[in-house]
Scaffold this motif. Structure first.
Motif, PDB file in Angstrom:
ATOM      1  N   LEU A  18       9.117  -5.444   8.494  1.00  0.00           N
ATOM      2  CA  LEU A  18      10.414  -5.007   8.992  1.00  0.00           C
ATOM      3  C   LEU A  18      10.166  -3.935  10.045  1.00  0.00           C
ATOM      4  O   LEU A  18       9.975  -2.761   9.715  1.00  0.00           O
ATOM      5  CB  LEU A  18      11.263  -4.444   7.840  1.00  0.00           C
ATOM      6  N   PRO A  19      10.116  -4.338  11.320  1.00  0.00           N
ATOM      7  CA  PRO A  19       9.810  -3.346  12.361  1.00  0.00           C
ATOM      8  C   PRO A  19      10.904  -2.283  12.468  1.00  0.00           C
ATOM      9  O   PRO A  19      12.078  -2.576  12.245  1.00  0.00           O
ATOM     10  CB  PRO A  19       9.756  -4.173  13.642  1.00  0.00           C
ATOM     11  N   ARG A  20      10.500  -1.069  12.795  1.00  0.00           N
ATOM     12  CA  ARG A  20      11.488  -0.003  12.977  1.00  0.00           C
ATOM     13  C   ARG A  20      12.511  -0.452  14.016  1.00  0.00           C
ATOM     14  O   ARG A  20      12.193  -1.228  14.902  1.00  0.00           O
ATOM     15  CB  ARG A  20      10.820   1.310  13.351  1.00  0.00           C
ATOM     16  N   THR A  21      13.711  -0.014  13.860  1.00  0.00           N
ATOM     17  CA  THR A  21      14.897  -0.326  14.672  1.00  0.00           C
ATOM     18  C   THR A  21      15.446  -1.729  14.427  1.00  0.00           C
ATOM     19  O   THR A  21      16.471  -2.070  14.999  1.00  0.00           O
ATOM     20  CB  THR A  21      14.710  -0.102  16.190  1.00  0.00           C
ATOM     21  N   SER A  22      14.804  -2.533  13.589  1.00  0.00           N
ATOM     22  CA  SER A  22      15.360  -3.863  13.316  1.00  0.00           C
ATOM     23  C   SER A  22      16.501  -3.744  12.313  1.00  0.00           C
ATOM     24  O   SER A  22      16.413  -3.009  11.340  1.00  0.00           O
ATOM     25  CB  SER A  22      14.281  -4.807  12.776  1.00  0.00           C
ATOM     26  N   ARG A  23      17.575  -4.454  12.575  1.00  0.00           N
ATOM     27  CA  ARG A  23      18.711  -4.508  11.647  1.00  0.00           C
ATOM     28  C   ARG A  23      18.497  -5.698  10.721  1.00  0.00           C
ATOM     29  O   ARG A  23      18.006  -6.735  11.149  1.00  0.00           O
ATOM     30  CB  ARG A  23      20.031  -4.635  12.400  1.00  0.00           C
ATOM     31  N   ARG A  24      18.895  -5.537   9.452  1.00  0.00           N
ATOM     32  CA  ARG A  24      18.722  -6.625   8.493  1.00  0.00           C
ATOM     33  C   ARG A  24      19.607  -6.395   7.287  1.00  0.00           C
ATOM     34  O   ARG A  24      20.008  -5.276   6.999  1.00  0.00           O
ATOM     35  CB  ARG A  24      17.268  -6.756   8.057  1.00  0.00           C
ATOM     36  N   SER A  25      19.884  -7.487   6.591  1.00  0.00           N
ATOM     37  CA  SER A  25      20.540  -7.429   5.289  1.00  0.00           C
ATOM     38  C   SER A  25      19.678  -8.244   4.334  1.00  0.00           C
ATOM     39  O   SER A  25      18.860  -9.060   4.753  1.00  0.00           O
ATOM     40  CB  SER A  25      21.968  -7.976   5.358  1.00  0.00           C
ATOM     41  N   LEU A  26      19.875  -8.005   3.054  1.00  0.00           N
ATOM     42  CA  LEU A  26      19.031  -8.620   2.037  1.00  0.00           C
ATOM     43  C   LEU A  26      19.931  -9.161   0.939  1.00  0.00           C
ATOM     44  O   LEU A  26      20.876  -8.489   0.517  1.00  0.00           O
ATOM     45  CB  LEU A  26      18.108  -7.532   1.477  1.00  0.00           C
ATOM     46  N   ALA A  27      19.657 -10.378   0.491  1.00  0.00           N
ATOM     47  CA  ALA A  27      20.438 -10.985  -0.586  1.00  0.00           C
ATOM     48  C   ALA A  27      19.498 -11.580  -1.622  1.00  0.00           C
ATOM     49  O   ALA A  27      18.583 -12.336  -1.276  1.00  0.00           O
ATOM     50  CB  ALA A  27      21.362 -12.069  -0.035  1.00  0.00           C
ATOM     51  N   ALA A  28      19.729 -11.218  -2.878  1.00  0.00           N
ATOM     52  CA  ALA A  28      18.946 -11.786  -3.970  1.00  0.00           C
ATOM     53  C   ALA A  28      19.472 -13.175  -4.300  1.00  0.00           C
ATOM     54  O   ALA A  28      20.654 -13.461  -4.129  1.00  0.00           O
ATOM     55  CB  ALA A  28      19.046 -10.892  -5.208  1.00  0.00           C
ATOM     56  N   GLY A  29      18.596 -14.029  -4.762  1.00  0.00           N
ATOM     57  CA  GLY A  29      18.981 -15.372  -5.180  1.00  0.00           C
ATOM     58  C   GLY A  29      19.493 -15.371  -6.611  1.00  0.00           C
ATOM     59  O   GLY A  29      19.694 -14.316  -7.230  1.00  0.00           O
ATOM     60  N   PRO A  30      19.649 -16.551  -7.201  1.00  0.00           N
ATOM     61  CA  PRO A  30      20.212 -16.658  -8.560  1.00  0.00           C
ATOM     62  C   PRO A  30      19.303 -16.072  -9.645  1.00  0.00           C
ATOM     63  O   PRO A  30      19.773 -15.787 -10.741  1.00  0.00           O
ATOM     64  CB  PRO A  30      20.403 -18.169  -8.752  1.00  0.00           C
ATOM     65  N   ALA A  90      22.913 -10.213  -5.887  1.00  0.00           N
ATOM     66  CA  ALA A  90      23.263  -8.909  -5.318  1.00  0.00           C
ATOM     67  C   ALA A  90      22.854  -8.867  -3.851  1.00  0.00           C
ATOM     68  O   ALA A  90      21.965  -9.615  -3.416  1.00  0.00           O
ATOM     69  CB  ALA A  90      22.565  -7.789  -6.083  1.00  0.00           C
ATOM     70  N   GLU A  91      23.489  -7.999  -3.103  1.00  0.00           N
ATOM     71  CA  GLU A  91      23.192  -7.877  -1.671  1.00  0.00           C
ATOM     72  C   GLU A  91      23.023  -6.421  -1.291  1.00  0.00           C
ATOM     73  O   GLU A  91      23.634  -5.544  -1.874  1.00  0.00           O
ATOM     74  CB  GLU A  91      24.323  -8.486  -0.843  1.00  0.00           C
ATOM     75  N   VAL A  92      22.174  -6.206  -0.300  1.00  0.00           N
ATOM     76  CA  VAL A  92      22.065  -4.920   0.372  1.00  0.00           C
ATOM     77  C   VAL A  92      22.601  -5.178   1.765  1.00  0.00           C
ATOM     78  O   VAL A  92      22.051  -5.997   2.508  1.00  0.00           O
ATOM     79  CB  VAL A  92      20.603  -4.417   0.425  1.00  0.00           C
ATOM     80  N   GLY A  93      23.694  -4.513   2.109  1.00  0.00           N
ATOM     81  CA  GLY A  93      24.363  -4.749   3.389  1.00  0.00           C
ATOM     82  C   GLY A  93      23.468  -4.451   4.579  1.00  0.00           C
ATOM     83  O   GLY A  93      22.416  -3.824   4.455  1.00  0.00           O
ATOM     84  N   GLU A  94      23.931  -4.876   5.734  1.00  0.00           N
ATOM     85  CA  GLU A  94      23.146  -4.697   6.956  1.00  0.00           C
ATOM     86  C   GLU A  94      22.870  -3.215   7.188  1.00  0.00           C
ATOM     87  O   GLU A  94      23.751  -2.374   7.073  1.00  0.00           O
ATOM     88  CB  GLU A  94      23.893  -5.290   8.148  1.00  0.00           C
ATOM     89  N   HIS A  95      21.625  -2.923   7.493  1.00  0.00           N
ATOM     90  CA  HIS A  95      21.184  -1.557   7.740  1.00  0.00           C
ATOM     91  C   HIS A  95      19.986  -1.575   8.672  1.00  0.00           C
ATOM     92  O   HIS A  95      19.473  -2.638   9.027  1.00  0.00           O
ATOM     93  CB  HIS A  95      20.848  -0.842   6.428  1.00  0.00           C
ATOM     94  N   GLN A  96      19.532  -0.393   9.045  1.00  0.00           N
ATOM     95  CA  GLN A  96      18.445  -0.282  10.009  1.00  0.00           C
ATOM     96  C   GLN A  96      17.636   0.963   9.698  1.00  0.00           C
ATOM     97  O   GLN A  96      18.187   2.000   9.355  1.00  0.00           O
ATOM     98  CB  GLN A  96      19.065  -0.200  11.401  1.00  0.00           C
ATOM     99  N   GLU A  97      16.337   0.870   9.819  1.00  0.00           N
ATOM    100  CA  GLU A  97      15.425   2.012   9.711  1.00  0.00           C
ATOM    101  C   GLU A  97      15.008   2.356  11.132  1.00  0.00           C
ATOM    102  O   GLU A  97      14.376   1.540  11.793  1.00  0.00           O
ATOM    103  CB  GLU A  97      14.220   1.658   8.846  1.00  0.00           C
ATOM    104  N   ASP A  98      15.375   3.528  11.596  1.00  0.00           N
ATOM    105  CA  ASP A  98      15.122   3.888  12.996  1.00  0.00           C
ATOM    106  C   ASP A  98      13.733   4.435  13.269  1.00  0.00           C
ATOM    107  O   ASP A  98      13.288   4.437  14.406  1.00  0.00           O
ATOM    108  CB  ASP A  98      16.155   4.916  13.467  1.00  0.00           C
ATOM    109  N   VAL A  99      13.037   4.919  12.240  1.00  0.00           N
ATOM    110  CA  VAL A  99      11.797   5.654  12.477  1.00  0.00           C
ATOM    111  C   VAL A  99      10.546   4.916  11.998  1.00  0.00           C
ATOM    112  O   VAL A  99       9.499   4.998  12.624  1.00  0.00           O
ATOM    113  CB  VAL A  99      11.874   7.040  11.799  1.00  0.00           C
ATOM    114  N   LEU A 100      10.644   4.184  10.888  1.00  0.00           N
ATOM    115  CA  LEU A 100       9.451   3.642  10.237  1.00  0.00           C
ATOM    116  C   LEU A 100       9.440   2.124  10.169  1.00  0.00           C
ATOM    117  O   LEU A 100      10.468   1.499   9.926  1.00  0.00           O
ATOM    118  CB  LEU A 100       9.376   4.159   8.796  1.00  0.00           C
TER     119      LEU A 100
END
Length: 166
Positions: free
Chosen positions: A89-101, A47-57
């Motif tokens: 995960l520093p605030r304002t950093s963009r990232r996506s997350l993918a689970a392995g098998p 499964a994946e969590v698409g690219e996103h960003q936390e602006d405050v925390l």
């Protein structure tokens, strides 16, 4: 406010008790008066969590089970996630997350967002104590893994799958 330490959860027990197809937030910190938020999240295999960003925390992500990768949005090298890996995960950093098998189970911890104030009249104020949603997993399509841009999508704009409960 309670100032006595207490055990709130045993994360290994929560993971062991969860059904194989349980995904998303399995537990969240909910005590009144807290200054932190924490969430136990499980993603199924691949499964994946698409690219996103936390602006405050800033967020601390601690892998408990499984593995995967975290890909920085700046085009940097993907970070390998394995049990006991702690990632900042520093605030304002963009990232996506993918689970392995084997899927991915992790704990996120961050400062609690201040409550929102809702005013019906200048003399009366109501404070919302609920904080923010534990994460954006309710915006990730269970079929294709795309993250919706809308806050409460009914259908995935990529594959057309209906979001559960909507």
């Amino acid at each position: 406010m309670n100032s006595t330490p207490e055990v709130l959860a045993v994360l290994g027990d929560l993971l062991a008790a969860a059904a194989p197809d349980d995904r998303g937030a399995l537990w969240q910190l909910a005590e009144q008066g807290r200054e932190l938020d924490a969430n136990l999240i499980r993603l199924p295999p691949d499964a994946e969590v698409g690219e996103h960003q936390e602006d405050v925390l800033d967020v601390l992500l601690v892998v408990l089970e499984g593995g995967g990768r975290l890909t920085p949005g700046d085009g940097g090298e993907p970070l390998v996630l394995a049990p006991t890996t702690v990632t900042w995960l520093p605030r304002t950093s963009r990232r996506s997350l993918a689970a392995g098998p084997d899927g991915l189970a992790y704990l996120t911890v961050h400062r609690r967002r201040p409550g929102l104030s809702i005013r019906s009249a200048p003399a009366a104020a109501v404070t919302y104590e609920g904080g923010e949603a534990p994460c954006a997993l309710d915006r990730v399509c269970p079929e294709c893994g795309r993250m919706a841009q809308e806050s409460a999508p009914k259908y995935c704009s990529e594959c057309g799958e209906r979001f559960p409960g909507r």
